[in-house]
Design a protein around this motif. Structure first.
Motif, PDB file in Angstrom:
ATOM      1  N   SER A   1      39.566  74.878  31.885  1.00  0.00           N
ATOM      2  CA  SER A   1      38.319  74.160  32.172  1.00  0.00           C
ATOM      3  C   SER A   1      38.670  72.857  32.875  1.00  0.00           C
ATOM      4  N   ALA A   2      37.717  72.323  33.618  1.00  0.00           N
ATOM      5  CA  ALA A   2      37.993  71.108  34.376  1.00  0.00           C
ATOM      6  C   ALA A   2      36.699  70.370  34.678  1.00  0.00           C
ATOM      7  N   ALA A   3      36.835  69.100  35.048  1.00  0.00           N
ATOM      8  CA  ALA A   3      35.686  68.289  35.439  1.00  0.00           C
ATOM      9  C   ALA A   3      36.124  67.287  36.489  1.00  0.00           C
ATOM     10  N   ALA A   4      35.248  66.979  37.414  1.00  0.00           N
ATOM     11  CA  ALA A   4      35.507  65.952  38.417  1.00  0.00           C
ATOM     12  C   ALA A   4      34.701  64.713  38.054  1.00  0.00           C
ATOM     13  N   ILE A   5      35.378  63.568  38.003  1.00  0.00           N
ATOM     14  CA  ILE A   5      34.750  62.304  37.615  1.00  0.00           C
ATOM     15  C   ILE A   5      34.991  61.279  38.713  1.00  0.00           C
TER      16      ILE A   5
ATOM     17  N   ILE B   1      38.297  60.662  40.834  1.00  0.00           N
ATOM     18  CA  ILE B   1      38.193  59.993  42.130  1.00  0.00           C
ATOM     19  C   ILE B   1      37.998  58.513  41.831  1.00  0.00           C
ATOM     20  N   ASN B   2      39.016  57.727  42.123  1.00  0.00           N
ATOM     21  CA  ASN B   2      39.027  56.324  41.725  1.00  0.00           C
ATOM     22  C   ASN B   2      38.753  55.413  42.922  1.00  0.00           C
TER      23      ASN B   2
ATOM     24  N   LYS C   1      44.777  62.236  27.045  1.00  0.00           N
ATOM     25  CA  LYS C   1      45.848  62.227  26.051  1.00  0.00           C
ATOM     26  C   LYS C   1      46.949  63.228  26.414  1.00  0.00           C
ATOM     27  N   LYS C   2      46.557  64.323  27.063  1.00  0.00           N
ATOM     28  CA  LYS C   2      47.538  65.344  27.455  1.00  0.00           C
ATOM     29  C   LYS C   2      48.182  65.049  28.810  1.00  0.00           C
ATOM     30  N   HIS C   3      47.781  63.933  29.426  1.00  0.00           N
ATOM     31  CA  HIS C   3      48.269  63.575  30.763  1.00  0.00           C
ATOM     32  C   HIS C   3      47.870  64.626  31.793  1.00  0.00           C
ATOM     33  N   HIS C   4      46.677  65.161  31.613  1.00  0.00           N
ATOM     34  CA  HIS C   4      46.136  66.159  32.533  1.00  0.00           C
ATOM     35  C   HIS C   4      45.057  65.543  33.426  1.00  0.00           C
ATOM     36  N   VAL C   5      45.352  64.382  33.980  1.00  0.00           N
ATOM     37  CA  VAL C   5      44.418  63.712  34.880  1.00  0.00           C
ATOM     38  C   VAL C   5      45.073  63.578  36.252  1.00  0.00           C
ATOM     39  N   ALA C   6      44.434  64.151  37.257  1.00  0.00           N
ATOM     40  CA  ALA C   6      44.903  64.016  38.636  1.00  0.00           C
ATOM     41  C   ALA C   6      44.003  63.002  39.327  1.00  0.00           C
ATOM     42  N   GLU C   7      44.597  61.954  39.865  1.00  0.00           N
ATOM     43  CA  GLU C   7      43.808  60.862  40.446  1.00  0.00           C
ATOM     44  C   GLU C   7      43.844  60.914  41.971  1.00  0.00           C
ATOM     45  N   PHE C   8      42.679  60.683  42.578  1.00  0.00           N
ATOM     46  CA  PHE C   8      42.542  60.705  44.025  1.00  0.00           C
ATOM     47  C   PHE C   8      41.763  59.471  44.476  1.00  0.00           C
ATOM     48  N   SER C   9      41.992  59.058  45.691  1.00  0.00           N
ATOM     49  CA  SER C   9      41.284  57.894  46.219  1.00  0.00           C
ATOM     50  C   SER C   9      39.934  58.313  46.779  1.00  0.00           C
ATOM     51  N   ALA C  10      39.103  57.314  47.043  1.00  0.00           N
ATOM     52  CA  ALA C  10      37.788  57.595  47.633  1.00  0.00           C
ATOM     53  C   ALA C  10      37.919  58.130  49.051  1.00  0.00           C
ATOM     54  N   ASN C  11      39.105  58.017  49.641  1.00  0.00           N
ATOM     55  CA  ASN C  11      39.327  58.536  50.990  1.00  0.00           C
ATOM     56  C   ASN C  11      39.581  60.036  51.009  1.00  0.00           C
ATOM     57  N   SER C  12      39.751  60.622  49.843  1.00  0.00           N
ATOM     58  CA  SER C  12      40.018  62.057  49.781  1.00  0.00           C
ATOM     59  C   SER C  12      38.728  62.834  50.030  1.00  0.00           C
ATOM     60  N   SER C  13      38.849  64.143  50.024  1.00  0.00           N
ATOM     61  CA  SER C  13      37.690  64.995  50.342  1.00  0.00           C
ATOM     62  C   SER C  13      36.779  65.248  49.149  1.00  0.00           C
ATOM     63  N   TRP C  14      37.128  64.758  47.959  1.00  0.00           N
ATOM     64  CA  TRP C  14      36.398  65.118  46.750  1.00  0.00           C
ATOM     65  C   TRP C  14      34.944  64.648  46.725  1.00  0.00           C
ATOM     66  N   LEU C  15      34.616  63.652  47.473  1.00  0.00           N
ATOM     67  CA  LEU C  15      33.243  63.139  47.479  1.00  0.00           C
ATOM     68  C   LEU C  15      32.387  63.784  48.560  1.00  0.00           C
ATOM     69  N   TYR C  16      32.956  64.753  49.263  1.00  0.00           N
ATOM     70  CA  TYR C  16      32.263  65.388  50.375  1.00  0.00           C
ATOM     71  C   TYR C  16      32.182  66.901  50.166  1.00  0.00           C
ATOM     72  N   THR C  17      31.599  67.578  51.131  1.00  0.00           N
ATOM     73  CA  THR C  17      31.510  69.035  51.017  1.00  0.00           C
ATOM     74  C   THR C  17      31.557  69.660  52.396  1.00  0.00           C
ATOM     75  N   GLY C  18      31.971  70.901  52.452  1.00  0.00           N
ATOM     76  CA  GLY C  18      32.135  71.597  53.717  1.00  0.00           C
ATOM     77  C   GLY C  18      33.423  72.401  53.672  1.00  0.00           C
ATOM     78  N   THR C  19      33.631  73.219  54.665  1.00  0.00           N
ATOM     79  CA  THR C  19      34.810  74.088  54.668  1.00  0.00           C
ATOM     80  C   THR C  19      36.113  73.304  54.554  1.00  0.00           C
ATOM     81  N   ILE C  20      36.256  72.272  55.352  1.00  0.00           N
ATOM     82  CA  ILE C  20      37.506  71.509  55.369  1.00  0.00           C
ATOM     83  C   ILE C  20      37.679  70.737  54.071  1.00  0.00           C
ATOM     84  N   ALA C  21      36.624  70.051  53.639  1.00  0.00           N
ATOM     85  CA  ALA C  21      36.689  69.295  52.383  1.00  0.00           C
ATOM     86  C   ALA C  21      37.033  70.212  51.220  1.00  0.00           C
ATOM     87  N   ASN C  22      36.380  71.348  51.147  1.00  0.00           N
ATOM     88  CA  ASN C  22      36.578  72.249  50.024  1.00  0.00           C
ATOM     89  C   ASN C  22      37.964  72.890  50.011  1.00  0.00           C
TER      90      ASN C  22
END
Length: 322
Positions: free
Chosen positions: A200-204, A266-267, A288-309
């Protein structure tokens, strides 16, 4: 505030301006000798009459040269089209597309008429009727033929890509782009489920020390849960049920209930993110499990489309498939 503007504009988080226009010109083929026939073709501007989502009859260039489709640049790039200007807000642009949009000037997200006119588009694509209400359509259409892609805010990026492909006379290309994406997503989904246990996962999204969580069926949420088949945490289901936008506010206290194996953070606050130092944050199971992957606001996570996805899929595989 800027982050509120972005929330309403990202990966369909609002209906940010998208236009599609076609420059019309008439002309008829003349019969005659070869040289006069070539001259006639050179002078003729070929157009197709299309009906947009609002019922407007729009004469769209068969091969548009100066396309303006603000916040739809992902689709344009995927289809091999470089726009005359690209979407921007006061604090940034779509950084993940800049390899392809290098040198393309910016235009404000709300598309001021004077700016649009300055770029002399021959085709503009608007993504929703709300962007041209209050007499705006008439003003844009005086600058160039204006095509409105949808009556409502469109949260289905696949439909939107096909719509853009149709307006640009690149339907076959759009179909191939989608087919390639589906293959990529299917392969990734199978890889993530190889061990028989789908995580399971979540984007924050953290911005101005406030947290937002992505809805289940839009933006990066649809990539995580629909395309990749990751399990939807109960907190995501709960918030999605009453969501009014792609990214929805969530308190740090509520985040402690997040039953996700992985968190994609997305930080936007970078080093000023004081909330990440709090005991509540550190008590979240995935943290706690160190299962957090951090990305900047410049990444594609805040957008949508073929390339972003596709970039999101790569990020997920790098994080989970270790």
């Amino acid at each position: 505030m800027v982050y509120n503007q972005k929330i309403r504009k990202i990966a369909q988080i609002c209906g940010i301006v998208l236009l599609s226009i076609g420059l019309t010109a008439c002309g008829s083929n003349q019969s005659g000798n070869g040289s006069s026939s070539q001259s006639s073709k050179g002078q003729q501007s070929q157009t197709r009459q299309m009906t947009d989502a609002m019922g407007h009859k729009v004469n769209v260039p068969v091969q548009p040269k100066r396309v303006l489709a603000s916040y739809m640049e992902d689709y344009l790039v995927a289809l091999g089209v470089k726009p005359v200007a690209q979407w921007s807000v006061s604090n940034g642009i779509q950084e993940y597309l800049q390899d392809d949009l290098k040198g393309v000037p910016t235009i404000s997200y709300d598309l001021p008429f004077e700016e649009v006119q300055k770029f002399k588009p021959d085709l503009i694509i608007m993504n929703s009727a709300s962007m041209v209400e209050g007499g705006k359509y008439e003003q844009y259409s005086q600058i160039a033929p204006t095509y409105v892609a949808s009556k409502e805010q469109n949260n289905d990026w696949r439909k939107e890509l096909r719509a853009v492909g149709k307006v640009l006379n690149k339907e076959a290309k759009a179909g191939q782009v989608l087919a390639d994406y589906e293959k990529t997503a299917k392969k990734a989904k199978e890889k993530l489920a190889e061990n028989g246990r789908t995580p399971s996962a979540a984007a924050i999204w953290l911005v101005n020390n406030k947290f937002f969580i992505v809805s289940q069926n839009v933006s990066s949420g649809t990539v995580l849960y629909n395309d990749l088949g990751l399990k939807v945490p109960d907190v995501v289901k709960e918030i999605s049920a009453k969501a009014v936008s792609n990214w929805n506010a969530i308190s740090l206290e509520k985040l402690t209930e997040l039953d996700a194996d992985y968190i994609f953070l997305i930080n936007s606050d970078k080093n000023s993110a004081t909330e990440l130092d709090s005991a509540l944050w550190k008590n979240i199971p995935a943290v706690k499990k160190h299962h957090v992957a951090e990305f900047s606001a410049n990444s594609s996570w805040l957008y949508t489309g073929t390339i972003a996805n596709q970039e999101i899929i790569r990020d997920v595989l790098k994080t989970i498939d270790k």
